[in-house]
Design an enzyme around this catalytic site. Structure first.
Site, short mmCIF file in Angstrom:
data_model
loop_
_atom_site.label_atom_id
_atom_site.label_comp_id
_atom_site.label_asym_id
_atom_site.label_seq_id
_atom_site.Cartn_x
_atom_site.Cartn_y
_atom_site.Cartn_z
N GLU A 192 0.83 -1.20 0.00
CA GLU A 192 0.00 0.00 0.00
C GLU A 192 0.87 1.26 0.00
O GLU A 192 1.70 1.44 0.89
CB GLU A 192 -0.93 -0.01 1.22
CG GLU A 192 -1.92 -1.17 1.21
CD GLU A 192 -2.57 -1.39 2.56
OE1 GLU A 192 -2.62 -0.44 3.36
OE2 GLU A 192 -3.03 -2.52 2.81
N ASP B 294 -0.62 -2.80 13.15
CA ASP B 294 -2.02 -2.93 13.58
C ASP B 294 -2.91 -3.44 12.45
O ASP B 294 -4.01 -3.94 12.70
CB ASP B 294 -2.55 -1.57 14.04
CG ASP B 294 -1.65 -0.91 15.05
OD1 ASP B 294 -2.00 -0.90 16.24
OD2 ASP B 294 -0.59 -0.39 14.65
N PRO C 211 -5.94 -8.51 8.87
CA PRO C 211 -6.64 -9.06 7.71
C PRO C 211 -5.79 -10.04 6.91
O PRO C 211 -6.34 -10.86 6.17
CB PRO C 211 -6.98 -7.81 6.88
CG PRO C 211 -7.01 -6.70 7.87
CD PRO C 211 -5.95 -7.04 8.87
N HIS D 7 -2.27 2.64 15.15
CA HIS D 7 -1.01 2.85 14.44
C HIS D 7 0.20 2.69 15.36
O HIS D 7 1.29 3.14 15.04
CB HIS D 7 -0.97 4.26 13.82
CG HIS D 7 -2.03 4.50 12.81
ND1 HIS D 7 -3.32 4.83 13.14
CD2 HIS D 7 -2.00 4.44 11.46
CE1 HIS D 7 -4.04 4.98 12.04
NE2 HIS D 7 -3.27 4.75 11.01
#
Length: 689
Positions: A378, A435, A439, A479
């Site tokens: 990302e 964190d 997923p 975070h």
């Protein structure tokens, strides 16, 4: 029209699959390990298998035994896995029936995949991602067919898996990148005891309409001829046009969900009878009779295959069980990086670099040397270069085909490394914050970590996974988390945690070269040395040949010899930000404190730890994590056990408060973290024993 020899071949395999299922059911006292059979799914599976080439890749699912027969695996080979025998060619007795993996020149490659429904979609799409890269940029490394055919990837799924979110992630990436992957969905209208109408608002074909660029088709998967013609056309299309395709094949479910969840538990006779009307075997037999094949010839095929299956089953029963001494084999593939090498402090170098730059320079050197190295995640691409600017300039230097952004898809980022690794690419991926790794945990735990072990060493996953971690400066509850204990409970991965720029570069090189999955935890508070007291995280940049083996700790501060003689000393075992808390606290106890930077949490340098604990007799383990049930507590217990006779005091452990999240307010954050004052108090207490 399909040629009669192909129809007869398919009929023989259908008879074989039927005889195998009946044999297993008759011998339930012998076939004690849970298994599923392909009864009802034979036509589409065989029609697919007959089209695949050795250059292709296929990921079967747990009901795909007929596909395996069609690829050329014998009943005996499959039965060895059914009975968990030592000579099981796939997993050596470690995994269930029809959980294959294969690497050879005569059949398509099959990577390891788990039983978790739909989870193979991401690793398999990762294969297509790797093929796409090699085809475009390193064609000399791409395995092609005997006549130059380009490879395709086939991912086999049950209809119930399409509701999984991770299947959606795979579909999204496949259409975005136009990958050569076929998603074969075998739809029998059942998900264990749940009917399709109970569990989904649409079928796979309808769902695929939401992914523009995904070609799709519905076929009758119980009709061999229709399936054969369709799969021949679709595979040829994908081989030539290089884009994703979804095939929804309607099939009956004639067997049990598994040997442990039998059809009579949840299905009525009406439903079973309706499915039996579409049995591919009798349908194909009728077609063969219609084209002039005699009943006697077909009956002979059935009797021959039954006898063949019986002989295979007898031999499989007699095969040896695995030697218990092999139970720990192939957890990891052996690494070649075994000792520290290269120049840590180049002659004449004076300028120090920050940790964030050390990572950037290490990856730059890796990508210069290894054209198969690919970086994605990302926001790591050209525009930003990572939210911490840790990949800045790399896309400009190496191109957007080697450094690129992904969607917010932690599962895909992590799981795709399996497929990328299998085709010879070397992925470096990033999860933006520790964190947000959760997923991706399913892929990490279920697929990545188990691949080497359950493939009996055939498919280790070479992947470097970067994870910014830790609390500082009011990062807040989503975070700032520390997750090392969670990671260290996953067997089959390695975890490193550098605390300075030189170690960052040396460990990153070793992590990249390791043939196993390595998670590199990088403390955000050390990236730029902005936190007071962390100036020491900067260092002279090591030379490009510098490398630190995983599993080797380092003494960053030692006690002086005179103080050692007094016996009033202790050692602190820590890592990451803990190194700097320790250095600050140690100033209050001049000459009395030895500080060990673990650098690698697994593998762990236990020799160094025990040596220093025995030397001092007092030990403190420091972590940024909450203490309860943590890695630090577990380590303190091992130290107490191994060094009990040498201890002058109980092993101390210092960490954060047991809170569910790091609060955003700076004063609350400081109250949660260990910090220098809390550590100093604990050291004082320890030295007073």
């Amino acid at each position: 029209m399909v040629q009669s020899d192909i129809l007869l071949k398919a009929y023989r395999y259908m008879c074989m699959a039927k005889a195998m299922a009946e044999t297993y059911d008759t011998n339930r006292s012998v076939c004690t390990y849970v298994h599923s059979t392909s009864r009802g799914h034979e036509a589409i599976q065989l029609a697919t298998a007959f089209q695949l080439l050795p250059c292709d890749f296929v990921s079967p699912y747990y009901r795909d035994e007929s596909l395996l027969l069609g690829l050329g695996f014998s009943p005996y080979q499959l039965m060895l896995q059914l009975l968990a025998k030592a000579t099981d060619p796939f997993t050596a007795g470690r995994a269930y029936y029809s959980h294959p993996n294969y690497k050879g020149s005569d059949k398509p490659t099959i990577i390891h995949q788990s039983s978790a429904t739909g989870m193979q979609a991401i690793p398999t799409t990762g294969i297509a991602q790797g093929i796409h890269f090699l085809e475009k940029h390193l064609p000399e490394r791409l395995k092609t067919g005997a006549r130059g055919e380009l490879p395709i990837v086939l991912c086999s799924l049950g209809d119930g898996s399409i509701t999984e979110g991770e299947v959606s992630e795979a579909f999204q990436f496949a259409v975005l990148k136009k990958l050569p992957v076929i998603f074969l969905v075998q739809d029998n209208q059942w998900g264990i005891s749940a009917r399709a109408a109970e569990t989904r608002a649409m079928d796979a074909y309808e769902y695929a309409a939401g992914f523009p660029g995904m070609e799709r088709v519905r076929i009758d998967g119980s009709n061999f001829e229709e399936s054969f013609d369709a799969m021949k056309r679709i595979i040829q299309y994908v081989r030539q046009n290089r884009g994703p395709y979804l095939v929804q094949a309607a099939v009956p479910l004639l067997g049990h969900h598994t040997s442990g969840v039998r059809k009579e538990f949840y299905r009525d006779q009406n439903d079973i009878a309706l499915h039996q009307e579409r049995d591919p075997g009798p349908l194909l037999k009728k077609r063969l009779l219609d084209i002039g094949i005699s009943e006697n010839e077909l009956n002979l095929i059935a009797s021959e295959t039954a006898a063949e299956v019986a002989a295979h089953f007898k031999n499989a029963i007699a095969a040896p069980d695995p030697d218990p001494a092999t139970v720990s084999d192939h957890v990891f593939a052996p690494t070649t990086v075994l000792e520290e090498k290269g120049t840590r402090l180049p002659t004449g170098a004076t300028e120090k670099i920050m940790m964030v730059d050390a990572a950037l320079y290490a990856i730059r050197e890796i990508m210069e040397e290894y054209p198969e190295a690919i970086l994605y995640g990302e926001d790591v691409g050209k525009r930003l270069g990572g939210v911490f600017r840790e990949t800045a300039t790399l896309a400009s230097v190496f191109g957007e085909h080697r450094v690129y952004n992904t969607a917010i898809q932690e599962a895909y980022i992590i799981g795709s490394t399996i497929g990328m690794s299998a085709v010879g690419c070397k992925p470096i991926v990033e999860v933006q914050f520790a964190d947000y790794i959760f997923p991706g945990f399913n892929q990490l735990v279920t697929e990545v970590a188990k691949s080497c072990y359950l493939s009996n060493g055939k498919f280790p996953v070479q992947a470097l996974i970067r994870v910014p971690i830790g609390a500082y400066g009011g990062g807040g509850p989503y975070h700032s988390g520390s997750i090392e204990s969670l990671l260290l409970n996953i067997k089959g991965i390695k975890v490193v945690y550098p605390s300075n720029a030189a170690d960052m570069k040396g460990l990153m090189k070793a992590a990249f070269l390791d043939p196993n999955p390595v998670l590199m935890l990088e403390h955000k508070g050390l990236y730029w040395s902005k936190v007071p007291g962390t100036e020491g995280a900067k260092s002279i940049e090591p030379a490009s040949d510098y490398i630190i083996p995983l599993g080797k700790g380092k003494i960053v501060q030692d006690t002086d010899e005179m103080t050692m003689k007094t016996g009033n000393t202790c050692c602190i075992i820590t890592y990451g930000m803990g190194v700097y808390w320790s250095l600050a606290a140690a100033k209050e106890f001049p000459g009395q404190i030895t500080i060990i930077d673990l650098r690698s949490l697994y593998p762990l340098d236990e020799d160094l730890i025990y040596e220093q604990v025995k030397r001092h007799g007092r030990c403190l383990v420091l972590t940024e994590e909450s203490l309860n049930n943590s890695f630090a507590e577990a380590l303190s217990g091992r130290i107490a056990q191994q060094c009990f006779r040498y201890l002058d005091a109980p092993v101390s452990v210092v960490g954060s408060l047991d809170l569910p999240a790091v609060p955003i307010n700076l004063r609350l954050e400081a109250a949660m973290l260990p910090g220098v004052s809390k550590l100093s108090s604990k050291i004082q207490q320890l030295l007073s024993y």
